[in-house]
Enzyme design. Sequence first.
Site, PDB file in Angstrom:
ATOM      1  N   THR A  12      -5.257  29.875 -13.609  1.00 14.98           N
ATOM      2  CA  THR A  12      -5.537  29.678 -12.176  1.00 14.98           C
ATOM      3  C   THR A  12      -5.628  28.192 -11.846  1.00 14.98           C
ATOM      4  O   THR A  12      -5.197  27.770 -10.773  1.00 14.98           O
ATOM      5  CB  THR A  12      -6.859  30.364 -11.752  1.00 14.98           C
ATOM      6  OG1 THR A  12      -7.930  29.860 -12.529  1.00 14.98           O
ATOM      7  CG2 THR A  12      -6.779  31.870 -11.921  1.00 14.98           C
TER       8      THR A  12
ATOM      9  N   LYS B 219      -7.685  28.733 -17.055  1.00 17.06           N
ATOM     10  CA  LYS B 219      -6.635  27.736 -17.269  1.00 17.06           C
ATOM     11  C   LYS B 219      -5.414  28.020 -16.401  1.00 17.06           C
ATOM     12  O   LYS B 219      -4.853  27.114 -15.780  1.00 17.06           O
ATOM     13  CB  LYS B 219      -6.254  27.751 -18.755  1.00 17.06           C
ATOM     14  CG  LYS B 219      -5.465  26.571 -19.203  1.00 17.06           C
ATOM     15  CD  LYS B 219      -5.654  26.335 -20.710  1.00 17.06           C
ATOM     16  CE  LYS B 219      -5.908  27.599 -21.486  1.00 17.06           C
ATOM     17  NZ  LYS B 219      -4.788  28.273 -22.069  1.00 17.06           N
TER      18      LYS B 219
ATOM     19  N   TRP C  63      -9.698  29.380  -7.126  1.00 22.48           N
ATOM     20  CA  TRP C  63      -9.749  30.842  -7.215  1.00 22.48           C
ATOM     21  C   TRP C  63     -10.189  31.406  -5.868  1.00 22.48           C
ATOM     22  O   TRP C  63      -9.558  32.324  -5.340  1.00 22.48           O
ATOM     23  CB  TRP C  63     -10.730  31.271  -8.327  1.00 22.48           C
ATOM     24  CG  TRP C  63     -10.624  32.722  -8.683  1.00 22.48           C
ATOM     25  CD1 TRP C  63      -9.833  33.268  -9.652  1.00 22.48           C
ATOM     26  CD2 TRP C  63     -11.306  33.811  -8.063  1.00 22.48           C
ATOM     27  NE1 TRP C  63      -9.977  34.629  -9.673  1.00 22.48           N
ATOM     28  CE2 TRP C  63     -10.865  35.000  -8.706  1.00 22.48           C
ATOM     29  CE3 TRP C  63     -12.221  33.910  -7.033  1.00 22.48           C
ATOM     30  CZ2 TRP C  63     -11.333  36.267  -8.345  1.00 22.48           C
ATOM     31  CZ3 TRP C  63     -12.687  35.177  -6.658  1.00 22.48           C
ATOM     32  CH2 TRP C  63     -12.239  36.339  -7.329  1.00 22.48           C
TER      33      TRP C  63
ATOM     34  N   ALA D 270       0.362  32.078 -29.098  1.00 26.91           N
ATOM     35  CA  ALA D 270      -0.234  30.752 -29.263  1.00 26.91           C
ATOM     36  C   ALA D 270      -0.828  30.558 -30.656  1.00 26.91           C
ATOM     37  O   ALA D 270      -1.361  29.498 -30.955  1.00 26.91           O
ATOM     38  CB  ALA D 270      -1.299  30.535 -28.204  1.00 26.91           C
TER      39      ALA D 270
ATOM     40  N   ARG E 198       4.048  30.583 -18.633  1.00 30.15           N
ATOM     41  CA  ARG E 198       4.623  31.608 -19.503  1.00 30.15           C
ATOM     42  C   ARG E 198       4.750  32.936 -18.764  1.00 30.15           C
ATOM     43  O   ARG E 198       4.031  33.190 -17.805  1.00 30.15           O
ATOM     44  CB  ARG E 198       3.719  31.813 -20.721  1.00 30.15           C
ATOM     45  CG  ARG E 198       3.834  30.697 -21.735  1.00 30.15           C
ATOM     46  CD  ARG E 198       2.709  30.770 -22.736  1.00 30.15           C
ATOM     47  NE  ARG E 198       1.447  30.458 -22.086  1.00 30.15           N
ATOM     48  CZ  ARG E 198       0.260  30.684 -22.614  1.00 30.15           C
ATOM     49  NH1 ARG E 198       0.164  31.251 -23.793  1.00 30.15           N
ATOM     50  NH2 ARG E 198      -0.830  30.345 -21.968  1.00 30.15           N
TER      51      ARG E 198
ATOM     52  N   PHE F 162     -17.930  28.293 -10.498  1.00 32.66           N
ATOM     53  CA  PHE F 162     -18.458  29.651 -10.301  1.00 32.66           C
ATOM     54  C   PHE F 162     -19.659  29.544  -9.362  1.00 32.66           C
ATOM     55  O   PHE F 162     -20.350  28.519  -9.365  1.00 32.66           O
ATOM     56  CB  PHE F 162     -18.909  30.253 -11.642  1.00 32.66           C
ATOM     57  CG  PHE F 162     -17.777  30.824 -12.440  1.00 32.66           C
ATOM     58  CD1 PHE F 162     -16.821  30.006 -13.014  1.00 32.66           C
ATOM     59  CD2 PHE F 162     -17.651  32.202 -12.623  1.00 32.66           C
ATOM     60  CE1 PHE F 162     -15.770  30.527 -13.757  1.00 32.66           C
ATOM     61  CE2 PHE F 162     -16.602  32.735 -13.360  1.00 32.66           C
ATOM     62  CZ  PHE F 162     -15.660  31.904 -13.929  1.00 32.66           C
TER      63      PHE F 162
ATOM     64  N   LYS G  71      -6.836  42.903 -21.394  1.00 28.90           N
ATOM     65  CA  LYS G  71      -6.937  41.593 -20.767  1.00 28.90           C
ATOM     66  C   LYS G  71      -6.351  41.579 -19.360  1.00 28.90           C
ATOM     67  O   LYS G  71      -6.692  40.725 -18.542  1.00 28.90           O
ATOM     68  CB  LYS G  71      -6.186  40.592 -21.664  1.00 28.90           C
ATOM     69  CG  LYS G  71      -6.515  39.139 -21.358  1.00 28.90           C
ATOM     70  CD  LYS G  71      -5.895  38.210 -22.393  1.00 28.90           C
ATOM     71  CE  LYS G  71      -5.808  36.790 -21.852  1.00 28.90           C
ATOM     72  NZ  LYS G  71      -4.468  36.292 -21.692  1.00 28.90           N
TER      73      LYS G  71
ATOM     74  N   PHE H  15      -4.662  28.959 -25.306  1.00 35.69           N
ATOM     75  CA  PHE H  15      -5.928  28.715 -26.001  1.00 35.69           C
ATOM     76  C   PHE H  15      -6.544  27.357 -25.634  1.00 35.69           C
ATOM     77  O   PHE H  15      -6.158  26.736 -24.651  1.00 35.69           O
ATOM     78  CB  PHE H  15      -5.751  28.822 -27.521  1.00 35.69           C
ATOM     79  CG  PHE H  15      -5.361  30.192 -28.004  1.00 35.69           C
ATOM     80  CD1 PHE H  15      -5.674  31.349 -27.289  1.00 35.69           C
ATOM     81  CD2 PHE H  15      -4.663  30.351 -29.206  1.00 35.69           C
ATOM     82  CE1 PHE H  15      -5.320  32.612 -27.760  1.00 35.69           C
ATOM     83  CE2 PHE H  15      -4.308  31.614 -29.677  1.00 35.69           C
ATOM     84  CZ  PHE H  15      -4.631  32.737 -28.946  1.00 35.69           C
TER      85      PHE H  15
END
Lengths: 556, 556
Positions: free
Chosen positions: A72, A70, A409, A272, A93, A380, A104, A300
Amino acid sequence: MKSDAEIAREARLQPITEIAAGLGLEADDLHLYGRHIAKIDPAALPPAAARKGKLVLVTAISPTPAGEGKTTTTIGLGDALNRIGRKTVICLREPSLGPCFGLKGGAAGGGYAQIVPMERINLHFTGDFHAISAAHNLLAAMVDNHLYWGNELGLDSRRITWRRVVDMNDRALRNLVVGLGGPRNGVPREGGFDITVASEVMAAFCLAKDFADLEARLSRMIVGFRRDRSAVTAADLKTSGAMCALLADAFMPNLVQTIGGSPALVHGGPFANIAHGCNSVVATEAGLGLGDIVVTEAGFGADLGAEKFLDIKCRQAGLSPDCAVVVATVRALKMHGGVAKDALGQENVETLKAGLANLGRHIENVKKYGLPVVVAVNHFTSDTAAEFAAVRDFCRERFGVEAISCSHWAHGAAGAEDLAHAVAAVLDAGAAAFRPLYADGLPLLDKIRTVATEIYGAADIAIDARLKSEIADYEAAGFGELPVCIAKTQYSFSANPDLRGAPSGHVLPVREVRLAAGAGFLVVICGEINTMPGLPRVPAAEHIGIDSAGRIVGLS
Amino acid sequence: MKSDAEIAREARLQPITEIAAGLGLEADDLHLYGRHIAKIDPAALPPAAARKGKLVLVTAISPTPAGEGKTTTTIGLGDALNRIGRKTVICLREPSLGPCFGLKGGAAGGGYAQIVPMERINLHFTGDFHAISAAHNLLAAMVDNHLYWGNELGLDSRRITWRRVVDMNDRALRNLVVGLGGPRNGVPREGGFDITVASEVMAAFCLAKDFADLEARLSRMIVGFRRDRSAVTAADLKTSGAMCALLADAFMPNLVQTIGGSPALVHGGPFANIAHGCNSVVATEAGLGLGDIVVTEAGFGADLGAEKFLDIKCRQAGLSPDCAVVVATVRALKMHGGVAKDALGQENVETLKAGLANLGRHIENVKKYGLPVVVAVNHFTSDTAAEFAAVRDFCRERFGVEAISCSHWAHGAAGAEDLAHAVAAVLDAGAAAFRPLYADGLPLLDKIRTVATEIYGAADIAIDARLKSEIADYEAAGFGELPVCIAKTQYSFSANPDLRGAPSGHVLPVREVRLAAGAGFLVVICGEINTMPGLPRVPAAEHIGIDSAGRIVGLS
């Protein structure tokens, strides 16, 4: 393949004054924090009437261990919109130190869709989170100091709800007994720490329209209750002024750049779950004044992130979004259909089709707010043409919505150019007619039920008499007009994290409610919510350090 | 009379780039934090061989409630030296948030001897203390996380010595039980918080010669002991690298200005009791490279501050000071002689003469280090000519030392010009022959005894067999060459805070020793030392806020 840190390090950054100049800001409008970070002086920001930008929300399907991308996508879309000639500001954020040292990693994007300088953004940045921690903890110290000096306000030490915060994953601080060691060392009572992003100060900071609004919100914050259940606030403790002094600099939005050279406002970062999970209102409004388009994201999946962005942030700030982008990946959709993580590399169109129910529910939900939708399929290398076609056809046939493959990406702005054209077309069509899901005046219980049935697909909510009476008390005390902020697992539309896809007919169990009078919402806790994460067995911190050239290594 | 904040606000600040230019630094050598604060890139600092500046230490008589004005004298002297044509850099500690919101107020000087911008310096400044807190608390989180995941290193949870820190006066955090709430929430044990300035990370940060030295010091830090009493370090927990990453920016010295326009390096701020109480070595060395003179100060009276500056900081960093200024006030000397606080306004030469014993002992002490002394008599309007003459004659006749009246608080640089000439004359004479009080090789117990007898005027020390054996263990483990850092009351040469003047023949009671392996000293605790202050009944925080013009008010 290069690591995120290597890509970030090879990026040629422009002086932040040049990025600002692209937005019409002069050097005097900035408070520089080194060469590549600045805070924007509020006096330099366009007035409300001049905020003409279009607002694009990037949200996502329910997250799975396969990942969606999300952040990226938000960055890639912003870069691509600038590339096709639309003056776009990205609003994100700020990262928390907790995940950086835990599992993470940072939160500055990845690959060729990153904000930079990533090390500084991921570590202390401009100190906003430290300022928020200090303001929060000053109030906590004032609470215990008040008990120590005789408790004139009559706080019930068993009913103090104001905890402390630290921007760190530190599970041993979840539950404490403080004030031990005899009369000179305070009054013993149960307490605990949350991670800073879970602070109500953080939520209020992010929702405040201006500094006066922030001060009013801080004043209203409830630290605990008396034996008669009446509330004691930060204003009662005469602490909101000093909290404001601590937050004065932090409240100015932070300007950085993407490695593609787009301006990014990175400001605030509430949890969140027990909070609303979006960047600050002041940064979003700054972006709408400085750019023609703002691209922003919410935490989320759309059931939590978009719902709170729309029903809390947009409602409170009077924002009216123009488009929603729902991010999905073929891999994650296959997981929603039932494919195991280790089989994600094989083509499996049938199971993918089963998993599309999750995407479909999110699209339907966002449309309930009157927003046009574009689906971004974050590419991907293992994705096949047949799999993408299944997603595209599903979106087109069921919802009249375009699904666009994007590869920001790997390729930066160029990889999201198709997505940018699709979003620009939606904005130019001007079809949005935003409306929140429920009216301010709806009773609190009905607000919870509306979100549960309309967004989560639940048949009903389960709530016991004690909580109902607590909610009735809040309504009687004048808090009935507040929106609700539901904290539940992000992995499912239900309260059961293992229920992937698009479950329906379930019952949402309400376990606890908490009034966040300063943030301005009622937190409704459904299921296990942890406001202080722990570190894993091998924390990322073990691999972070400084190399012989003085560069920070090991951040991701 | 104008408040400190009003005087600071009326000051016309130069852009910090201009202050830097006066030191030969270019804009590219700086990392700006707003318009009036910068960090200096280490690459821009002169190499060790080029550090030719003279070093002046400002210290004081034993503090009394009457106040001395050590920080204002440091600033006033620096301003006055610049005024008489000596290129001078002022080196000070950074203020802590604790006293700002508690009782004492900020630490940016006062009157016309202030560093600015005072609000930002007193509040978050460049975030150094937040970075130090984060590094310290990351190590604490790694300790408890290690227990949680099975305690492979075999830490004895009762012998964990690494506490947590917060930059706040918060007595309820002194003694805690952490890890409560069952197996998922950690391992219950006793813990607690100190104020950030009491962190060993702070002490190591301030004593490290360069970043590699800082990393080595962090690695050596002891977090606790096993059942066999062997130590577990930050390196064992693989955390020192991540701590370095958190401290990378903070480690660069901060440049600000005085309201007189002198450059001031304000960097680091360790406690003056369980740590050494001086600004960072890297800032002092930067000043010695950039200026012809550095004026710096050390915490508390000369028995604690100067002793630690000389025996710890100068010893470890290889610094060789050239002059000591001992600050006294007529009022404080009268209190040392026995005058009550409410009678300080009346002339009382006889009692003053009795109180001069305190000043005399400090002068003698500083001379033991081979340093020439100038006495600064910080002027108050109630002082009479006869009183000043008594001080001047005492210093001249007993010690051949000049006592100079100064009024920098009221008049800025002009008020300290006589003092500046006296100090410049001492520096030009070049009579200093610095030697530490004791040799590295002296046994630890003898080091403690040497400070007690030579500096405090004690007859002996009192120490029990258990502590002696602990000290012997440290010597056996290779820590015998470290200096000692004695924590005792600052109000008396003895361990009894009520014993003013110059007591002798007393016995120094050693209550506890703590090895600070990363800071590089043995802390020797004599009497009650509190490493987490509390807030007073009416904290300063109640009066701090933002006025209608958006300015921070109520800071002092």
